[in-house]
Design a protein around this motif. Structure first.
Motif, PDB file in Angstrom:
ATOM      1  N   PRO A  94     -21.009  -2.041   6.362  1.00  0.00           N
ATOM      2  CA  PRO A  94     -20.005  -3.038   5.998  1.00  0.00           C
ATOM      3  C   PRO A  94     -20.161  -3.362   4.513  1.00  0.00           C
ATOM      4  O   PRO A  94     -21.259  -3.213   3.966  1.00  0.00           O
ATOM      5  N   HIS A  95     -19.087  -3.801   3.882  1.00  0.00           N
ATOM      6  CA  HIS A  95     -19.082  -3.911   2.421  1.00  0.00           C
ATOM      7  C   HIS A  95     -18.436  -5.221   1.978  1.00  0.00           C
ATOM      8  O   HIS A  95     -17.543  -5.740   2.641  1.00  0.00           O
ATOM      9  N   ASN A  96     -18.892  -5.718   0.865  1.00  0.00           N
ATOM     10  CA  ASN A  96     -18.356  -6.950   0.260  1.00  0.00           C
ATOM     11  C   ASN A  96     -16.827  -6.977   0.224  1.00  0.00           C
ATOM     12  O   ASN A  96     -16.207  -8.004   0.510  1.00  0.00           O
ATOM     13  N   SER A  97     -16.221  -5.837  -0.054  1.00  0.00           N
ATOM     14  CA  SER A  97     -14.756  -5.814  -0.137  1.00  0.00           C
ATOM     15  C   SER A  97     -14.104  -5.878   1.246  1.00  0.00           C
ATOM     16  O   SER A  97     -12.885  -5.950   1.346  1.00  0.00           O
ATOM     17  N   GLY A  98     -14.916  -5.887   2.299  1.00  0.00           N
ATOM     18  CA  GLY A  98     -14.378  -6.002   3.658  1.00  0.00           C
ATOM     19  C   GLY A  98     -14.633  -7.363   4.285  1.00  0.00           C
ATOM     20  O   GLY A  98     -14.337  -7.568   5.464  1.00  0.00           O
ATOM     21  N   HIS A  99     -15.143  -8.300   3.499  1.00  0.00           N
ATOM     22  CA  HIS A  99     -15.406  -9.637   4.061  1.00  0.00           C
ATOM     23  C   HIS A  99     -14.126 -10.334   4.523  1.00  0.00           C
ATOM     24  O   HIS A  99     -14.143 -11.156   5.427  1.00  0.00           O
ATOM     25  N   TYR A 100     -13.031  -9.981   3.872  1.00  0.00           N
ATOM     26  CA  TYR A 100     -11.749 -10.597   4.231  1.00  0.00           C
ATOM     27  C   TYR A 100     -11.402 -10.362   5.711  1.00  0.00           C
ATOM     28  O   TYR A 100     -10.645 -11.127   6.316  1.00  0.00           O
ATOM     29  N   THR A 101     -11.959  -9.283   6.295  1.00  0.00           N
ATOM     30  CA  THR A 101     -11.632  -8.942   7.691  1.00  0.00           C
ATOM     31  C   THR A 101     -12.118 -10.013   8.676  1.00  0.00           C
ATOM     32  O   THR A 101     -11.602 -10.105   9.784  1.00  0.00           O
ATOM     33  N   ILE A 102     -13.112 -10.810   8.280  1.00  0.00           N
ATOM     34  CA  ILE A 102     -13.634 -11.841   9.198  1.00  0.00           C
ATOM     35  C   ILE A 102     -12.523 -12.788   9.615  1.00  0.00           C
ATOM     36  O   ILE A 102     -12.350 -13.084  10.789  1.00  0.00           O
ATOM     37  N   GLU A 103     -11.756 -13.244   8.652  1.00  0.00           N
ATOM     38  CA  GLU A 103     -10.676 -14.177   8.978  1.00  0.00           C
ATOM     39  C   GLU A 103      -9.335 -13.479   9.167  1.00  0.00           C
ATOM     40  O   GLU A 103      -8.520 -13.937   9.962  1.00  0.00           O
ATOM     41  N   ALA A 104      -9.105 -12.405   8.423  1.00  0.00           N
ATOM     42  CA  ALA A 104      -7.734 -11.899   8.332  1.00  0.00           C
ATOM     43  C   ALA A 104      -7.397 -10.811   9.340  1.00  0.00           C
ATOM     44  O   ALA A 104      -6.223 -10.507   9.533  1.00  0.00           O
ATOM     45  N   CYS A 105      -8.405 -10.218   9.976  1.00  0.00           N
ATOM     46  CA  CYS A 105      -8.117  -9.128  10.911  1.00  0.00           C
ATOM     47  C   CYS A 105      -8.524  -9.491  12.334  1.00  0.00           C
ATOM     48  O   CYS A 105      -9.401 -10.319  12.553  1.00  0.00           O
ATOM     49  N   LEU A 106      -7.913  -8.828  13.262  1.00  0.00           N
ATOM     50  CA  LEU A 106      -8.190  -9.086  14.670  1.00  0.00           C
ATOM     51  C   LEU A 106      -9.660  -8.772  14.968  1.00  0.00           C
ATOM     52  O   LEU A 106     -10.311  -9.481  15.748  1.00  0.00           O
TER      53      LEU A 106
ATOM     54  N   PHE B 230     -17.973   2.289   7.179  1.00  0.00           N
ATOM     55  CA  PHE B 230     -18.137   2.875   5.858  1.00  0.00           C
ATOM     56  C   PHE B 230     -17.121   2.209   4.930  1.00  0.00           C
ATOM     57  O   PHE B 230     -16.024   1.873   5.355  1.00  0.00           O
ATOM     58  N   CYS B 231     -17.529   2.041   3.681  1.00  0.00           N
ATOM     59  CA  CYS B 231     -16.554   1.603   2.695  1.00  0.00           C
ATOM     60  C   CYS B 231     -16.328   2.759   1.730  1.00  0.00           C
ATOM     61  O   CYS B 231     -17.282   3.287   1.155  1.00  0.00           O
ATOM     62  N   VAL B 232     -15.075   3.152   1.594  1.00  0.00           N
ATOM     63  CA  VAL B 232     -14.734   4.246   0.681  1.00  0.00           C
ATOM     64  C   VAL B 232     -13.955   3.637  -0.484  1.00  0.00           C
ATOM     65  O   VAL B 232     -12.800   3.247  -0.335  1.00  0.00           O
ATOM     66  N   GLU B 233     -14.633   3.516  -1.621  1.00  0.00           N
ATOM     67  CA  GLU B 233     -13.983   2.965  -2.811  1.00  0.00           C
ATOM     68  C   GLU B 233     -13.254   4.070  -3.556  1.00  0.00           C
ATOM     69  O   GLU B 233     -13.818   5.147  -3.770  1.00  0.00           O
ATOM     70  N   MET B 234     -12.031   3.789  -3.915  1.00  0.00           N
ATOM     71  CA  MET B 234     -11.210   4.807  -4.591  1.00  0.00           C
ATOM     72  C   MET B 234     -10.580   4.237  -5.851  1.00  0.00           C
ATOM     73  O   MET B 234     -10.313   3.051  -5.942  1.00  0.00           O
ATOM     74  N   PHE B 235     -10.334   5.133  -6.802  1.00  0.00           N
ATOM     75  CA  PHE B 235      -9.524   4.801  -7.966  1.00  0.00           C
ATOM     76  C   PHE B 235      -8.092   5.272  -7.711  1.00  0.00           C
ATOM     77  O   PHE B 235      -7.900   6.378  -7.195  1.00  0.00           O
ATOM     78  N   VAL B 236      -7.122   4.454  -8.092  1.00  0.00           N
ATOM     79  CA  VAL B 236      -5.741   4.932  -8.163  1.00  0.00           C
ATOM     80  C   VAL B 236      -5.504   5.235  -9.641  1.00  0.00           C
ATOM     81  O   VAL B 236      -5.578   4.331 -10.478  1.00  0.00           O
ATOM     82  N   THR B 237      -5.293   6.502  -9.953  1.00  0.00           N
ATOM     83  CA  THR B 237      -5.170   6.893 -11.367  1.00  0.00           C
ATOM     84  C   THR B 237      -3.775   6.560 -11.901  1.00  0.00           C
ATOM     85  O   THR B 237      -2.868   6.218 -11.141  1.00  0.00           O
ATOM     86  N   GLU B 238      -3.647   6.725 -13.236  1.00  0.00           N
ATOM     87  CA  GLU B 238      -2.355   6.463 -13.895  1.00  0.00           C
ATOM     88  C   GLU B 238      -1.240   7.289 -13.256  1.00  0.00           C
ATOM     89  O   GLU B 238      -0.090   6.857 -13.187  1.00  0.00           O
ATOM     90  N   SER B 239      -1.602   8.461 -12.787  1.00  0.00           N
ATOM     91  CA  SER B 239      -0.583   9.350 -12.197  1.00  0.00           C
ATOM     92  C   SER B 239      -0.516   9.199 -10.673  1.00  0.00           C
ATOM     93  O   SER B 239      -0.027  10.081  -9.980  1.00  0.00           O
ATOM     94  N   ASP B 240      -1.034   8.072 -10.176  1.00  0.00           N
ATOM     95  CA  ASP B 240      -1.004   7.785  -8.740  1.00  0.00           C
ATOM     96  C   ASP B 240      -1.752   8.800  -7.881  1.00  0.00           C
ATOM     97  O   ASP B 240      -1.383   9.059  -6.732  1.00  0.00           O
TER      98      ASP B 240
END
Lengths: 387, 387
Positions: free
Chosen positions: B276-288, B255-265
């Motif tokens: 699987p999600h586009n923002s997780g493609h980095y895991t192919i090379e960067a993660c075990l 699952f991909c859980v997209e979150m906002f970090v607000t001004e007040s954290d």
């Protein structure tokens, strides 16, 4: 100006075993079209190749067909009739590594001769045409001796250790006697066996992978440990030697240079493979670029990739167990439950004791931890033949 | 006792785009048999799938055929008619993530409702059945407002920002008006967008990947940077939230859980993707373990893999440029010459401005170096459409 679209190039691979399969998995990431030639319909690479020419490796017409469909030819093993490759090259086909380098390497005597002539250290050796040649070698090198078939051997097949004069005749006949091309080498009581995976691009660019330390059992690679526990100065020397080997053979693509580290910390070249190699499988998980991606980059004239080791790694082969028969994977869950373990299953239909059916690779913070986990995982998984 | 041979299981994937392709590349390492369903004959996953059922995604008979050929069904996108999946599940087919979780997630209003009911923080939202509902939202949340289609949107399609009362009617009609399922959300002036890639196995085991920081341009993911530069305490909170989301949906698989970090954290869930999600493609090379391997492990009841980050990484999408037309890759050599760069080409036949045609991923010793190189490489490569 017409700009060439590189990924429209078609890659032809002679052989569709596990090495071909792993080449394709990397080629596909980058979008290449891949055609294989392999006699086995359901060979490991079959399901992911774009096309599969089902033909024997000595079927010249089929190799010609593969060449006609491909922009670049490569191969996953060195026992190929080199004549057709030489003809194809002279007709303008791109074949990497070149037919000329393959021709020399595939004959172990010519390979050693070439190295020796270029001052690259190898065990002492002589060509064997008769029993007398072996006797002569015994006087020169003393026992034990390594009797080797010059062509066709792999995983220790075609090699016999001769311990005393009484074994000479039997060993000679066992490897084909007067009808065979044989050679004898001095036996090297090595401290370590290492392999240097190295790659050379079409423009002469060269990169070497972190040196791997190998353990063989029954002449088959059993375990590869990275980084090799040898002195930095020896590593440097080994890298330099590997580059020299690539230059000597004008190698294009991945080469594996297996070396002995002798008792006196000298390096001697044991054997060269003009292709990605079992002892380089660890690079898939442990390096920024794998040996398979590197090979694809080299033969398609792309820049070579960084070979940085991301974590210490240990690779163990999963050899067939049980009887010869339909392959069955047992214990995959258990093996994958061990931390940091990756399992590769080659999808060979038939398992045979000793046949390479898959491998596992473990990454850990340090090598001894990786060794421990690899041992643990390798005890849990089995690919066995069922009648 | 009959021991099950897990890799004999057949995996069916609805969709043969780049996500399907990358799932197959991982499934094949482990030896699984994979069947895809996709209307496009030469879709990205076609050449590496064992079988390809060419059919529309709303072709119920074809989905049934896929199910009958597969031991496990999964999907690479969430806009699938869920009725047939529910029927198949009730007939005993394994579908992961489950039809029930897909049904809720594919409707953004139901998704947000489910989260909100389980005390998981989301932007304020209401359902829209008329223009008056939007006006009511404006009073409650103040401008700007986010008007969203509840179903079918992706890459910003189906989302409109309403800045003032005069935009209401036009925006409402643009998204389908009375005939559409719409919702309104408060606009969150976030500091950062992050995504938490998380996976849950059939036995409830959960693993989270290193948190990724995303940059969007024109509503399409543009760059993902890892590790996210947020405080450790916020990371911990985000991981915890992602696990809660998986539990709420009884998620099986990635699952991909997209979150906002607000001004007040504070953290607010923006959107969930049950895959699987586009923002997780980095895991192919960067993660075990990559997100794709993790997904395959989860849906086949294998233990989940370690998600350790091996190196800081930056991923950039390669979007189509030029005109709509036959895709051509330009500058691959130049991009690969940048240190640490990996290029993925999806093999879509037709390029269109803004269409996801490939991506690149750069690993480096530190994130800012990776960012620099990713920017450099992304300027050098282009996948353009030619008429």
């Amino acid at each position: 100006m017409e700009i060439k679209d590189k990924i429209k190039e078609k890659i032809g691979i002679i052989g569709g075993g596990q090495l071909g399969k792993m080449m394709i998995l990397e080629a596909k990431k980058m979008g290449f079209y891949v055609i294989i030639l392999d006699p086995t319909k359901k060979c490991p690479a079959d399901s992911i190749a774009d096309e599969h020419i089902i033909a024997d490796f000595d079927d010249k017409a089929a190799i010609r067909k593969l060449a006609s469909k491909s922009d670049i030819l490569t191969y996953e093993f060195e026992h190929i009739g080199v004549e057709v490759l030489k003809d194809l090259e002279s007709e303008g086909h791109k074949i990497y590594p070149t037919a000329r380098s393959l021709e020399i390497i595939q004959n172990k005597f010519h390979q050693k001769n070439m190295l020796s002539q270029n001052n690259i250290p190898v065990p002492k050796f002589i060509k064997v045409s008769s029993i007398d040649d072996i006797k002569e070698a015994a006087q020169k090198f003393s026992y034990p001796l390594m009797l080797k078939s010059c062509t066709g051997g792999y995983d220790g097949k075609g090699n016999i250790v001769i311990d005393s004069p009484k074994d000479i005749k039997k060993s000679y006949q066992q490897l084909g006697g007067d009808n065979a091309k044989l050679m004898v080498e001095e036996y090297i009581p090595f401290k370590k066996e290492i392999s240097v995976l190295a790659c050379r691009g079409l423009n002469g660019e060269m990169k070497v992978f972190p040196i791997a330390e190998n353990v063989h059992k029954d002449n088959i690679l059993y375990e590869t440990k990275v980084p090799a526990s040898i002195a930095a100065s020896l590593k440097e020397k080994a890298d330099k030697l590997a580059f020299e080997v690539l230059e000597v053979f004008t190698g294009i693509g991945m080469f594996c240079v297996e070396m002995f580290v002798t008792e006196s910390d000298d390096l001697l070249i044991n054997e060269i493979a003009p292709r990605p190699h079992n002892s380089g499988h660890y690079t898939i998980e442990a390096c920024l670029t794998s040996q398979f991606e590197q090979h694809i980059r080299a033969i398609t004239s792309l820049p070579l990739g960084e070979t940085t080791l991301l974590r210490p790694a240990v690779m163990r082969n999963i050899l067939g167990s049980g009887s010869e028969g339909k392959a069955k994977v047992v214990g995959l869950e258990a093996a994958l439950a061990v931390e940091g373990v990756k399992v590769h299953i080659y999808n060979k239909n038939i398992a045979r004791p000793g046949r390479k059916m898959g491998h596992l690779c473990v990454l850990a913070e340090n090598r001894s931890e990786a060794e421990k986990r690899a041992l643990e995982a390798s005890k849990l998984i089995e690919i066995k033949g069922e009648i």
